[in-house]
Structure formats: C-alpha cells, structure tokens
Design an enzyme around this catalytic site. Sequence first.
Site, PDB file in Angstrom:
ATOM      1  CE1 TYR A 123     -14.474  22.521 -78.325  1.00 43.46           C
ATOM      2  CE2 TYR A 123     -14.727  24.210 -77.097  1.00 43.46           C
ATOM      3  CZ  TYR A 123     -13.898  23.092 -77.226  1.00 43.46           C
ATOM      4  OH  TYR A 123     -12.626  22.329 -76.486  1.00 43.46           O
ATOM      5  NE  ARG A 133     -10.114  24.855 -68.531  1.00 43.43           N
ATOM      6  CZ  ARG A 133     -11.190  25.968 -68.019  1.00 43.43           C
ATOM      7  NH1 ARG A 133     -11.400  25.886 -66.810  1.00 43.43           N
ATOM      8  NH2 ARG A 133     -11.432  26.446 -68.414  1.00 43.43           N
ATOM      9  CG  HIS A 171     -14.145  28.803 -72.849  1.00 46.22           C
ATOM     10  ND1 HIS A 171     -14.642  27.744 -73.576  1.00 46.22           N
ATOM     11  CD2 HIS A 171     -13.456  27.818 -72.149  1.00 46.22           C
ATOM     12  CE1 HIS A 171     -13.837  26.785 -74.433  1.00 46.22           C
ATOM     13  NE2 HIS A 171     -12.968  26.716 -73.302  1.00 46.22           N
ATOM     14  CE  LYS A 174      -6.759  26.517 -69.000  1.00 44.65           C
ATOM     15  NZ  LYS A 174      -6.629  27.508 -70.238  1.00 44.65           N
ATOM     16  CG  HIS A 197      -7.999  19.958 -72.970  1.00 42.76           C
ATOM     17  ND1 HIS A 197      -8.452  20.512 -71.794  1.00 42.76           N
ATOM     18  CD2 HIS A 197      -8.165  21.209 -73.811  1.00 42.76           C
ATOM     19  CE1 HIS A 197      -8.678  21.200 -71.577  1.00 42.76           C
ATOM     20  NE2 HIS A 197      -8.595  21.675 -73.577  1.00 42.76           N
ATOM     21  NE  ARG A 227     -12.009  22.507 -70.829  1.00 43.05           N
ATOM     22  CZ  ARG A 227     -13.131  22.774 -70.518  1.00 43.05           C
ATOM     23  NH1 ARG A 227     -13.983  22.876 -69.768  1.00 43.05           N
ATOM     24  NH2 ARG A 227     -12.783  24.575 -70.498  1.00 43.05           N
TER      25      ARG A 227
END
Length: 345
Positions: A311, A171, A302, A202, A276, A279
């Site tokens: 994806y 990120r 994630h 995150k 992004h 990514r």
Amino acid sequence: MTQPPPLASPPETKPEPAHGYETDPLVARYLEHVRVEKRLAQRTVELYALDLQKLQANARQASVALTAAHNNHMRRWVAQMHAAGRSGRGIALILSGWRGFYTWLGREGLVAANPVQDVRSPRAPKPLPKALSVDEAVQLASYRPASEGHDPFLEARDQCITELLYGCGLRIGELVGLDLRASGQARGWIDPDAAEAHVLGKGAKRRSVPVGRLALQALAAWLAARSQLAQRAQGVEGDAALFISQRGTRLTPQQIRVRLKQRSLKAGLATPVHPHMLRHSFASHVLQSSGDLRAVQELLGHANITTTQVYTRLDFQHLAKVYDAAHPRAMLAGKPGKGKEPLKR
C-alpha cells in the site's frame, strides 16, 4: 413385434496427445495416482496432463529420458519458456506440476533427486491492488437508490455491508462470519456500544477493529430491518448470522460479490467493485491520511509487515499524481491542466 437390438455405443477413445506421440507410461501412472489416490478434480488432472506433455516434449527434443533429466535441463527449459513470452506466473504453475511429478517418482524409487526442486520461475512484477479513489469510495458508500422499485430490506442490508467493508477493511470471509451477538461459537460480532468489530481472520487469529459512526448508523438500520424478517422468512430470529438472505440463511461470499457489483454499477462507478477492492481502498486511504504503516497492518490483520507495504506503492502513486498536478516544476511549461506533458521521472 420384436424390437431391434440397441445400437452399440462406440468404444471410448482417448484423445490424441497434443505433441503427436504416446504419453509416457510414467506420466500416465502419475496422472492416475493424482486422480484416484489424491482425488484431485478432473480439471486439475487435465492441467497436470498438459504441463507434463510439455515436459515430455522437452525431454524428447533433448533426447533424454524423463528419469534422467537433471537440474540444468529444467533451467534451460524455463529459459526457453520465458524467451517464448510465457509469464513468470505461468512458468511457476508449470514448474509446480513438474515438481509434483518428480516428487512422486522419488517416492517410487525411480529418481535419486528432484531436478525441479531448486528451479524457480522468473520473478513476475507484482500488480498493485486495485483500489478506489476517495471520491469513488464515498460515491459508492453514499449511494441511495430511488424510492420506488427497490426492496428496503435489501437496501438496508447492502448499505451496511458496504459501510463495513470500506469502513473497517474486513475480508469477505470475516464479514459473512459475523453473528448477531457474541458467543462461544461466534466467529465474529459487532459491539455497537464499544464501536468495535471482533472478527476471526486468517490463521484463526482474532482481532478487533474500530467501527465508524456512519457504519454504526447503517448497522442500526439493518438490525431494525432484520427484526421484521420474522414475518417474511420462518426461523430468522433464531439464526445466528448477522447478514442473511430473504430466506433467512446466512449470506454466502458469492451472494455479496454479486450484490456489491450491481450496487457499484448503479452508483455510477466505471469499474465494477468487488469486496476486496473495498479492503484495498480502506488500507490505501488510511495510509494516505496517517502515514502509519504499522497501524494499517494491525487494522488489516496482516501477520507480516511486507504484506502491508504494497500500500506504500499505492500511496506513492497518489503523491505522484498530486505532484504532477500541483508543483510548478512538474510541468514542462505553462500551468497545470493546459495540455502540457509532465516531466519524465
């Protein structure tokens, strides 16, 4: 000589409401509440005002007071907005403004229940994340500017940034948080010996991702260039950041976005690239090659596998294109590439 008195400033006037009648006093009180007590930005308050104008107009048309509106009213108004062509996302934003207004009314003791609480907007189709093809990603990563007219310091830095974003799927916040070396205060760092990047993602969750050979080469070139900055910017050697500007300060996300966009256009890509997008490209290409969704989830950091499952839709798009181009039954007649239309699936 006496100076004439200054002209009096015209009194401030409030703009007329878009619906042609006065703003409800409760709406005015609520807008003052979010402006003064919650200290929301002026633009946010203006958007809230527009949303509540819609609510007031609907209530007036239905001959119902704002405090008397109930759940069925809200559902009817949502259906009307949807029929008028407003997107699901736009309706969701409006409902959020209405919901906050009725939450405040409840705290003021003016309504017994929030009529918007269980009302949801129509589900909007989730757009696929934008990803580069493998050829486009390689074209960007392999780009080298002409020997003249560019700063070798900036080129080494931007090349390393591109390799890490695409090669590790970082990120933008994880990238700018990288420090030169590991420490108790570092948000992230790269261990060249172990070929690993340690980042803070995150939710303040740390993870390690592998760093490829070409990214390590780009990192070594950047570190060599960075060490020369002591002659160009004072105090650089003491700065903890891995990626710094020409002034010796840590790069910001916006600076990286601008540089990457410029680099992608110079590399000949038709679409400007943002961090992004690299990514997304990383995740899509790893999934195409491995088919291991769990591994991609771990690499991206994630928390939920459903976030990564988007994806698989990108992967199916790729497979569908291969099928249309290569399978004999994918074409109506003749050979692929001869202008025949693919079969409708």
